[in-house]
Motif scaffolding. Structure first.
Motif, PDB file in Angstrom:
ATOM      1  N   UNK A  69       3.406  -9.838  32.587  1.00  0.00           N
ATOM      2  CA  UNK A  69       2.766 -10.521  33.921  1.00  0.00           C
ATOM      3  C   UNK A  69       1.397 -11.233  33.405  1.00  0.00           C
ATOM      4  N   UNK A  70       1.431 -12.557  33.039  1.00  0.00           N
ATOM      5  CA  UNK A  70       0.441 -13.278  32.673  1.00  0.00           C
ATOM      6  C   UNK A  70       0.539 -14.663  32.625  1.00  0.00           C
ATOM      7  N   UNK A  71      -0.698 -15.380  32.327  1.00  0.00           N
ATOM      8  CA  UNK A  71      -0.620 -16.784  32.055  1.00  0.00           C
ATOM      9  C   UNK A  71      -0.665 -16.957  30.250  1.00  0.00           C
ATOM     10  N   UNK A  72       0.349 -17.518  29.767  1.00  0.00           N
ATOM     11  CA  UNK A  72       0.471 -17.588  28.428  1.00  0.00           C
ATOM     12  C   UNK A  72      -0.773 -18.205  27.755  1.00  0.00           C
ATOM     13  N   UNK A  73      -1.272 -17.679  26.674  1.00  0.00           N
ATOM     14  CA  UNK A  73      -2.148 -18.216  25.757  1.00  0.00           C
ATOM     15  C   UNK A  73      -3.466 -18.480  26.602  1.00  0.00           C
ATOM     16  N   UNK A  74      -3.983 -17.746  27.678  1.00  0.00           N
ATOM     17  CA  UNK A  74      -5.015 -17.973  28.605  1.00  0.00           C
ATOM     18  C   UNK A  74      -5.697 -16.769  28.950  1.00  0.00           C
ATOM     19  N   UNK A  75      -6.685 -16.357  28.206  1.00  0.00           N
ATOM     20  CA  UNK A  75      -7.564 -15.049  28.549  1.00  0.00           C
ATOM     21  C   UNK A  75      -8.394 -15.473  29.572  1.00  0.00           C
ATOM     22  N   UNK A  76      -7.963 -15.576  30.677  1.00  0.00           N
ATOM     23  CA  UNK A  76      -8.735 -16.089  32.177  1.00  0.00           C
ATOM     24  C   UNK A  76      -8.258 -15.168  33.225  1.00  0.00           C
ATOM     25  N   UNK A  77      -9.396 -14.573  33.775  1.00  0.00           N
ATOM     26  CA  UNK A  77      -9.205 -13.521  35.189  1.00  0.00           C
ATOM     27  C   UNK A  77      -8.700 -14.231  36.246  1.00  0.00           C
ATOM     28  N   UNK A  78      -7.898 -13.801  36.722  1.00  0.00           N
ATOM     29  CA  UNK A  78      -7.219 -14.227  37.875  1.00  0.00           C
ATOM     30  C   UNK A  78      -6.018 -13.517  38.407  1.00  0.00           C
ATOM     31  N   UNK A  79      -5.636 -14.165  39.964  1.00  0.00           N
ATOM     32  CA  UNK A  79      -4.725 -13.569  40.642  1.00  0.00           C
ATOM     33  C   UNK A  79      -3.494 -13.357  39.733  1.00  0.00           C
ATOM     34  N   UNK A  80      -2.653 -12.584  39.435  1.00  0.00           N
ATOM     35  CA  UNK A  80      -1.502 -12.631  38.961  1.00  0.00           C
ATOM     36  C   UNK A  80       0.040 -12.074  39.978  1.00  0.00           C
ATOM     37  N   UNK A  81      -0.668 -11.399  40.826  1.00  0.00           N
ATOM     38  CA  UNK A  81       0.452 -11.316  42.347  1.00  0.00           C
ATOM     39  C   UNK A  81       0.196 -12.467  43.247  1.00  0.00           C
ATOM     40  N   UNK A  82       1.081 -13.480  43.087  1.00  0.00           N
ATOM     41  CA  UNK A  82       0.587 -14.648  44.122  1.00  0.00           C
ATOM     42  C   UNK A  82       1.302 -14.424  45.254  1.00  0.00           C
TER      43      UNK A  82
END
Length: 401
Positions: A120-133
């Motif tokens: 569960x992630x945004x590919x290639x993007x080490x940025x904090x954020x919500x993952x359970x939308x």
């Protein structure tokens, strides 16, 4: 290919889709936007919005042959779309930035099969954020149900593990309540403490650090050209041709092969220019360096840097100082400049915790990883405490605490 099924609980169904295009932009983005309790504070994450994730898929940056196969989760309550998770079937650990290569080697040496796994992630993007939308009107248990459903997919399909990377602190706590292992990592973020100008920021620093930054900026801006700040319709297609050259150079040196395709930049040009900030250095009518940033509701996210000519301190000027100036001028609260890099500390970026969650099906291996994560977490937090003492802020300044 692993077959993933459909699960349900009461009136909420969880569906697995192999492309975000199977779900509508408007409905997805209703989930991607976070609503505060009083509706006065809506925040949009550019990386979990439909356009960014769709650009990854449409451009072939994710999909067959990339190690990232979309298996997104979508929650429907009484047939209304109320929640989503950007979920991928992974055949390697590339492009994640929360490293589990050693776990994979140990697991496979013991006779297990670590890949494929779910991410569960945004590919290639080490940025904090919500993952359970979760949308504003979703049932209260929707986030928990989505995470439980991802774990259930692992179990149903005999996958080794589920990983949720760069999640929010609230999701971090929720995952641990559900039995997942918590992992604490560290990045460097710049925080806006109400500065009106860059000079205000500099005044918060110690005299020596303030002078060092001024010297760096002076040398950087004497490279013999000019620096352009572009966003929205100021960004033209030809700018991406130059930036692609920068990105290829950086990608070849860091990863061997760049993660993103050329088409990805064409896609975000068409759909996301209002959320993009390009900072480009130009000399003798040729672009020679640049940085790509994404503009969030409260944060400027520095993503990629590259150059074809190298000049002293130009990297710091384009990636850090100009980003800080933009954040101050536009009332943004934070600048996240990507993973790693202790050199950011002297430029006013402070050590900050980031979070991930891990579920491992094999109990003995899960216990071993848990022991490791406890030790690692203690070490990370000690490092943050030590590094905080080396920030450039005046002693006693609130930024320094």
């Amino acid at each position: 290919m692993v077959g993933l099924g459909l699960m349900s609980e009461t009136s909420t169904n969880i569906k697995v889709v192999n492309s975000i295009s199977e779900l509508g932009r408007e409905e997805w983005d209703k989930c991607a936007i976070f609503h505060s309790d009083d509706d006065s504070n809506e925040t949009a994450d550019p990386f979990t919005c439909y356009d960014f994730l769709h650009a990854l898929e449409k451009s072939g940056s994710v999909g067959e042959g990339t190690g990232w196969i979309p298996y997104h989760l979508a929650a429907f309550n009484n047939n209304k779309f109320v929640g989503a998770v950007p979920l991928y079937l992974k055949s390697n650990s590339q492009g994640e930035y929360i490293f589990d290569h050693n776990w994979a080697h140990a697991f496979e040496r013991a006779g297990g099969r670590y890949y494929p796994k779910l991410q569960i992630s945004v590919p290639f993007t080490p940025v904090t954020g919500r993952r359970l939308l979760v949308s504003k009107n979703a049932p209260n248990n929707t986030a928990s149900l989505l995470l439980q459903s991802a774990i259930a997919l692992c179990k149903q399909n005999n996958l080794s593990s589920l990983h949720t990377t760069f999640c929010s602190r609230q999701e971090f706590e929720l995952g641990q309540e559900l039995g997942m292992l918590g992992r604490v990592s560290q990045q460097f973020h710049w925080l806006n403490e109400g500065y009106r100008t860059f000079e205000d920021f500099l005044s918060a620093l110690s005299s020596r650090k303030r002078k060092n930054i001024k010297k760096e900026r002076e040398k950087a801006n004497n490279f013999g050209g000019e620096i352009e700040i572009l966003s929205g319709t100021q960004i033209k297609k030809e700018h991406w041709s130059s930036f692609w050259e920068f990105y290829q150079d950086t990608g070849a040196r860091k990863w061997g092969t760049p993660y993103l395709t050329r088409q990805f930049f064409d896609e975000i040009h068409e759909t996301m220019r209002s959320k993009i900030l390009l900072i480009l250095a130009k000399k003798e009518e040729k672009y020679i360096a640049g940085a790509l940033n994404f503009i969030g509701s409260k944060t400027l996210f520095g993503r990629y840097w590259g150059c074809v000519e190298d000049y002293p301190f130009l990297h710091f000027e384009i990636c850090y100082y100009r980003a800080i100036e933009f954040a101050i001028n536009n009332g943004l609260k934070k600048v996240e400049a990507g993973a790693q890099g202790e050199h950011k500390l002297a430029r006013g970026y402070v050590p900050t915790e980031t979070f991930s969650l891990h579920w491992i099906g094999e109990e003995r291996f899960s216990r071993a990883v848990q022991d490791y994560l406890i030790s690692e977490q203690n070490a990370v937090r000690r490092d943050i405490e030590i590094l905080t003492d080396f920030t450039p802020f005046k002693k006693g300044d609130k930024n320094h605490d």
